[in-house]
Design an enzyme around this catalytic site. Sequence first.
Site, PDB file in Angstrom:
ATOM      1  N   GLU A   3      35.994  38.909  33.652  1.00  0.00           N
ATOM      2  CA  GLU A   3      36.474  39.305  34.995  1.00  0.00           C
ATOM      3  C   GLU A   3      36.575  40.829  35.140  1.00  0.00           C
ATOM      4  O   GLU A   3      37.474  41.351  35.748  1.00  0.00           O
ATOM      5  CB  GLU A   3      37.853  38.691  35.277  1.00  0.00           C
ATOM      6  N   GLU A  22      45.190  32.441  30.701  1.00  0.00           N
ATOM      7  CA  GLU A  22      46.455  33.191  30.678  1.00  0.00           C
ATOM      8  C   GLU A  22      47.606  32.363  30.096  1.00  0.00           C
ATOM      9  O   GLU A  22      48.621  32.121  30.750  1.00  0.00           O
ATOM     10  CB  GLU A  22      46.782  33.685  32.103  1.00  0.00           C
TER      11      GLU A  22
HETATM   12  C1  XIL Z   1      42.231  35.262  41.678  1.00  0.00           C
HETATM   13  C2  XIL Z   1      41.209  35.238  42.821  1.00  0.00           C
HETATM   14  O1  XIL Z   1      40.596  36.512  42.917  1.00  0.00           O
HETATM   15  C3  XIL Z   1      41.877  34.839  44.124  1.00  0.00           C
HETATM   16  O2  XIL Z   1      40.879  34.679  45.124  1.00  0.00           O
HETATM   17  C4  XIL Z   1      42.613  33.529  43.940  1.00  0.00           C
HETATM   18  O3  XIL Z   1      43.275  33.207  45.144  1.00  0.00           O
HETATM   19  C5  XIL Z   1      43.608  33.620  42.787  1.00  0.00           C
HETATM   20  O4  XIL Z   1      42.916  33.990  41.575  1.00  0.00           O
HETATM   21  N1  XIL Z   1      43.005  36.271  36.712  1.00  0.00           N
HETATM   22  C6  XIL Z   1      42.172  35.209  36.890  1.00  0.00           C
HETATM   23  C7  XIL Z   1      41.492  34.976  38.181  1.00  0.00           C
HETATM   24  O5  XIL Z   1      41.853  34.482  35.926  1.00  0.00           O
HETATM   25  O6  XIL Z   1      41.243  33.584  38.403  1.00  0.00           O
HETATM   26  C8  XIL Z   1      42.324  35.529  39.313  1.00  0.00           C
HETATM   27  O7  XIL Z   1      41.521  35.452  40.486  1.00  0.00           O
HETATM   28  C9  XIL Z   1      42.699  36.987  39.040  1.00  0.00           C
HETATM   29  C10 XIL Z   1      43.520  37.084  37.778  1.00  0.00           C
END
Ligand code: XIL
Length: 357
Positions: A270, A154
Amino acid sequence: MISRRFFLEQLAGAATALRPSFAARVETGLRDIAVRRGIVYGCAAATYELKDAAFSAALAREAGILSAEYEMKRAALEPSRGRYDFSGGDGLLAFARTHGMAFRGHTLVWDHSNPPWLADALQQPNAEPLLTDYIATVVGHYKGRVRSWDVVNEVLQPTDGRRDGLRDTLWLKRFGPGYIDMAFHAARQADPAALLVYNDWGCEWGAPENDRFRAATLDFLSHALARGVPIQALGLQGHLSAFGTQVDQKKLAVFLDAVRGMGLKILVTEHDVDDSGGPSDIALRDQAVADASRRFLDVMLDNPATQAVLTWGLSDRFLDPPGWRDRLAGRYPRKLPLDRDYGRKPMWNAMAKAFRA
Ligand code: XIL
């Protein structure tokens, strides 16, 4: 009276626990369907989820690759400066290896999930080792055992107003745009074999701000590659909305062709489909989630550069309701392929059809 599914799950679990690399899985999972398409399917998983034997059996059946939901973010890996705790990541890696799965490293450099001591430490002079030594230590620890790393996560946000479209992160503030180059070169040096990925969200949907995000992404990638930054793949997180802004298949396909044209691989890292804002009827919500997933994956998998699809979790069981009203109404998110009892949902079928198409 035990149900057929429970019996099969236990049998799958037992078979998997025996000699998973040789034991035939009782049921064909998404991992088996994906591999016939020449891709790998898997998901993010968390240590607490593995305490549930039925979930672990479902995970072993369905996933061919794992990433850590939080165990390999800096807050977990380096809780205090210079003191590393690899236990969470190592535990998930061990589960993956036991079940013949590959493993993703998520993520080395992000603006979130950092330990509380980092922000102040970064303000000291000569802070570059806080970035490069961390990467060398973590990538070195997992050398040869991680198939791909989300080196940076990101890092673009055109609405932050920079000409280069970079997100105004604590890393940018401290080191300038060059932090991304530093991170990729450090990861390359620490593990020459791992696939190095730039991971982000914002390119998937069809709105005007996503047009700008896609343009900024192509601009960022082409300039970085021209500088010799060893980026090998683009990771699209793939967070969709069933009842909000939809994917524009044509715009996405054109964008993916341009990414492939740069010689990059593509991963969906994701994937999930937010079902908030939908009707209370669960069947309608589940079908809308499935349709959105299928429309997206059809485009992603139509591009030969796409080599992996991961969902951000496998079962709705571990998703929290967005707010107290939802909790009161018993309205839990239904974003993932398996329901709260690890049963296959329309989204599972949609993904299987996309893999088989
Ligand atoms: C989130 C996880 O789901 C949580 O458990 C953690 O506390 C924070 O991160 N984009 C991403 C992921 O790249 O790493 C994020 O996941 C969600 C958004």
